[in-house]
Design an enzyme around this catalytic site. Structure first.
Site, mmCIF file in Angstrom:
data_model
loop_
_atom_site.group_PDB
_atom_site.id
_atom_site.type_symbol
_atom_site.label_atom_id
_atom_site.label_comp_id
_atom_site.label_asym_id
_atom_site.label_seq_id
_atom_site.Cartn_x
_atom_site.Cartn_y
_atom_site.Cartn_z
ATOM 1 N N CYS A 119 0.817 -1.218 0.000
ATOM 2 C CA CYS A 119 0.000 0.000 0.000
ATOM 3 C C CYS A 119 0.847 1.262 0.000
ATOM 4 C CB CYS A 119 -0.938 -0.009 1.206
ATOM 5 S SG CYS A 119 -2.105 -1.386 1.160
ATOM 6 N N HIS A 246 -2.889 6.894 4.236
ATOM 7 C CA HIS A 246 -3.380 5.699 3.548
ATOM 8 C C HIS A 246 -4.668 5.236 4.224
ATOM 9 C CE1 HIS A 246 -3.856 1.771 1.955
ATOM 10 N NE2 HIS A 246 -3.443 1.147 3.048
ATOM 11 N N ASN A 276 -10.054 -0.091 1.511
ATOM 12 C CA ASN A 276 -8.605 -0.013 1.318
ATOM 13 C C ASN A 276 -8.282 -0.343 -0.140
ATOM 14 O OD1 ASN A 276 -5.850 -0.406 1.251
ATOM 15 N ND2 ASN A 276 -5.756 -1.612 3.139
HETATM 16 O O1 UT7 Z 1 -3.197 -1.459 4.167
HETATM 17 C C1 UT7 Z 1 -2.455 -2.006 5.220
HETATM 18 C C2 UT7 Z 1 -2.944 -3.355 5.497
HETATM 19 N N1 UT7 Z 1 -4.057 -3.562 6.369
HETATM 20 C C3 UT7 Z 1 -4.361 -2.881 7.492
HETATM 21 O O2 UT7 Z 1 -3.805 -1.868 7.799
HETATM 22 C C4 UT7 Z 1 -5.410 -3.468 8.371
HETATM 23 C C5 UT7 Z 1 -5.025 -3.347 9.810
HETATM 24 N N2 UT7 Z 1 -5.917 -4.017 10.756
HETATM 25 C C6 UT7 Z 1 -7.223 -3.676 10.897
HETATM 26 O O3 UT7 Z 1 -7.727 -2.807 10.217
HETATM 27 C C7 UT7 Z 1 -8.023 -4.387 11.971
HETATM 28 O O4 UT7 Z 1 -7.164 -5.155 12.761
HETATM 29 C C8 UT7 Z 1 -9.143 -5.294 11.400
HETATM 30 C C9 UT7 Z 1 -10.238 -4.447 10.797
HETATM 31 C C10 UT7 Z 1 -8.560 -6.222 10.330
HETATM 32 C C11 UT7 Z 1 -9.734 -6.127 12.508
HETATM 33 O O5 UT7 Z 1 -10.207 -5.282 13.559
HETATM 34 P P1 UT7 Z 1 -9.862 -5.632 15.073
HETATM 35 O O6 UT7 Z 1 -10.559 -4.647 15.895
HETATM 36 O O7 UT7 Z 1 -8.363 -5.704 15.178
HETATM 37 O O8 UT7 Z 1 -10.567 -7.039 15.257
HETATM 38 P P2 UT7 Z 1 -9.907 -8.424 15.658
HETATM 39 O O9 UT7 Z 1 -9.100 -8.956 14.509
HETATM 40 O O10 UT7 Z 1 -9.230 -8.303 16.977
HETATM 41 O O11 UT7 Z 1 -11.198 -9.292 15.841
HETATM 42 C C12 UT7 Z 1 -12.139 -9.016 16.864
HETATM 43 C C13 UT7 Z 1 -13.285 -9.988 16.723
HETATM 44 C C14 UT7 Z 1 -12.838 -11.429 16.541
HETATM 45 O O12 UT7 Z 1 -13.739 -12.270 17.220
HETATM 46 P P3 UT7 Z 1 -13.339 -12.908 18.655
HETATM 47 O O13 UT7 Z 1 -12.088 -13.692 18.415
HETATM 48 O O14 UT7 Z 1 -13.129 -11.728 19.563
HETATM 49 O O15 UT7 Z 1 -14.535 -13.724 19.002
HETATM 50 C C15 UT7 Z 1 -12.986 -11.646 15.052
HETATM 51 O O16 UT7 Z 1 -13.218 -12.997 14.710
HETATM 52 O O17 UT7 Z 1 -14.037 -9.647 15.570
HETATM 53 C C16 UT7 Z 1 -14.200 -10.831 14.758
HETATM 54 N N3 UT7 Z 1 -14.300 -10.420 13.369
HETATM 55 C C17 UT7 Z 1 -15.468 -10.101 12.797
HETATM 56 N N4 UT7 Z 1 -16.729 -10.091 13.280
HETATM 57 C C18 UT7 Z 1 -17.698 -9.705 12.425
HETATM 58 C C19 UT7 Z 1 -13.317 -10.259 12.479
HETATM 59 N N5 UT7 Z 1 -13.815 -9.844 11.302
HETATM 60 C C20 UT7 Z 1 -15.153 -9.748 11.486
HETATM 61 C C21 UT7 Z 1 -16.229 -9.358 10.654
HETATM 62 N N6 UT7 Z 1 -17.466 -9.362 11.170
HETATM 63 N N7 UT7 Z 1 -16.027 -8.980 9.370
#
Ligand code: UT7
Length: 327
Positions: A119, A246, A276
């Site tokens: 990115c 970004h 993104n």
């Molecule tokens: O361009 C550069 C590359 N990418 C990035 O910069 C992305 C960077 N990371 C992020 O934007 C965030 O970490 C995410 C959006 C990917 C995830 O958000 P988060 O607040 O870090 O969530 P998490 O991964 O800690 O997940 C929290 C919970 C999990 O459930 P449990 O384990 O707490 O029961 C996930 O399974 O949310 C769950 N989850 C979802 N629930 C509903 C993950 N994706 C989803 C979803 N819908 N789409």
């Protein structure tokens, strides 16, 4: 590492900007029909409401050509003498995208090449284009950031599918003076291959991402690179009128803005509409904000990005008046 911003009279000056988004819009509600997710989760955790997704009839090359043509048409009347395309999602491994883009724009014969830096690719491309200009190898360079990141997640992966969209953005750089509006400041770039596994896609449809770890690195690296770029430009953070980060997650950009002390009304965003879009993210946001008036001539503008690699970068410019090219 800080790339040279140009010797006297050989600074790289933004003289045109363009963008292209696929016409097809996928709403969060469209995703909830096939994934175990909700509109509320996607909006609250990422800031994304919809994204543009290219069909099979709209390639990475097509998007790049559209954005590039707009950048060449709506800025100063110049012809590009080199083309750099930043992308992680080319249509094919070989040959590169840029020679085809150049030829489709009627620019056969000029230097044209791709680079991949996740990115952060657009900022890497700006730095190499500025280097072409500073070295006297070209007076004008077309820089395109284009990605079809929606091709990377597995179709059932709720943790990555909602995040990504497709698009392209482009700027034209011309040789000019370091003290004129549009001149790029020093470009701060960095990478850390120890984090290569945090975002990896061995092939389309097989993206793996450690979201939490990437989130932490993104905030830290963009904040640090931003400070370095501002200092290298001889600015203070208080001078920044517009932060153009970004667009990966609105919570990431809010943290970065907070760490830099940039107020909400000085931060530009379009993540709600695009998701993104990888290397297209920053030029898409520049084009959109210049068109809707949130980015005005004279605004001291800070660009910063972070992505797979890991890679990161930042640079500065005072936004130029593209409607009044110098005679
Ligand atoms: O361009 C550069 C590359 N990418 C990035 O910069 C992305 C960077 N990371 C992020 O934007 C965030 O970490 C995410 C959006 C990917 C995830 O958000 P988060 O607040 O870090 O969530 P998490 O991964 O800690 O997940 C929290 C919970 C999990 O459930 P449990 O384990 O707490 O029961 C996930 O399974 O949310 C769950 N989850 C979802 N629930 C509903 C993950 N994706 C989803 C979803 N819908 N789409």
């Amino acid at each position: 590492m800080t790339a040279a911003s140009g010797v006297a009279g050989r600074a790289a000056v933004v003289s045109g900007v363009g963008a292209a988004l696929p016409p097809r819009i996928v709403l969060n509600a469209d995703l909830t029909a096939r994934l175990d997710t909700t509109d509320e989760w996607i909006r609250s955790r990422t800031g994304i409401a919809r994204r543009h997704i290219a069909g099979a009839d709209l390639s990475t090359t097509d998007l790049a050509v559209r954005a590039a043509a707009q950048a060449l048409a709506n800025g100063e009347p110049v012809t590009a003498e080199a083309v750099v395309v930043a992308t992680t999602t080319p249509d094919r491994c070989c040959p590169a995208t840029a020679p085809t883009v150049a030829t489709r724009l009627g620019l056969t014969g000029i230097p044209a090449y791709d680079l991949a830096a996740g990115c952060t690719g657009f900022l890497y491309a700006l730095a190499t284009a500025a280097g072409f200009i500073a070295a006297g190898n070209a007076r004008t360079v077309l820089v395109v950031g284009v990605d079809r990141l929606a091709t990377l997640p597995g179709p059932e992966d709720r943790t990555t599918v909602p995040l990504f969209g497709d698009g392209a953005g482009a700027v034209v750089l011309r040789r000019g003076s370091a003290d004129e509006a549009g001149a790029l400041g020093p470009v701060v770039l960095g990478s850390d291959g120890t984090g290569a596994d945090l975002i990896r896609a061995p092939r389309p449809g097989a993206l793996h991402m450690d979201g939490g770890e990437v989130f932490r690195h993104a905030v830290d690296r963009m904040s640090t690179a931003s400070r370095q770029a501002v200092t290298a430009a001889g600015w203070e953070l208080a001078d920044v009128d517009r932060l153009v980060p970004h667009q990966a997650n609105s919570r990431i950009t809010a943290f970065v803005a907070c760490q830099l002390g940039v107020a909400d009304d000085r931060q530009l965003s379009n993540i709600a509409e695009t998701g993104n879009t990888g290397a297209a993210s920053i030029p898409l946001l520049l084009a959109r904000s210049a068109a809707d008036g949130r980015l005005k001539p004279g605004h001291r503008t800070l660009l910063t990005s972070f992505g797979a690699g890991l890679t990161w970068g930042a640079t500065t410019l005072t936004w130029p008046d593209l409607s009044h090219p110098p005679s």
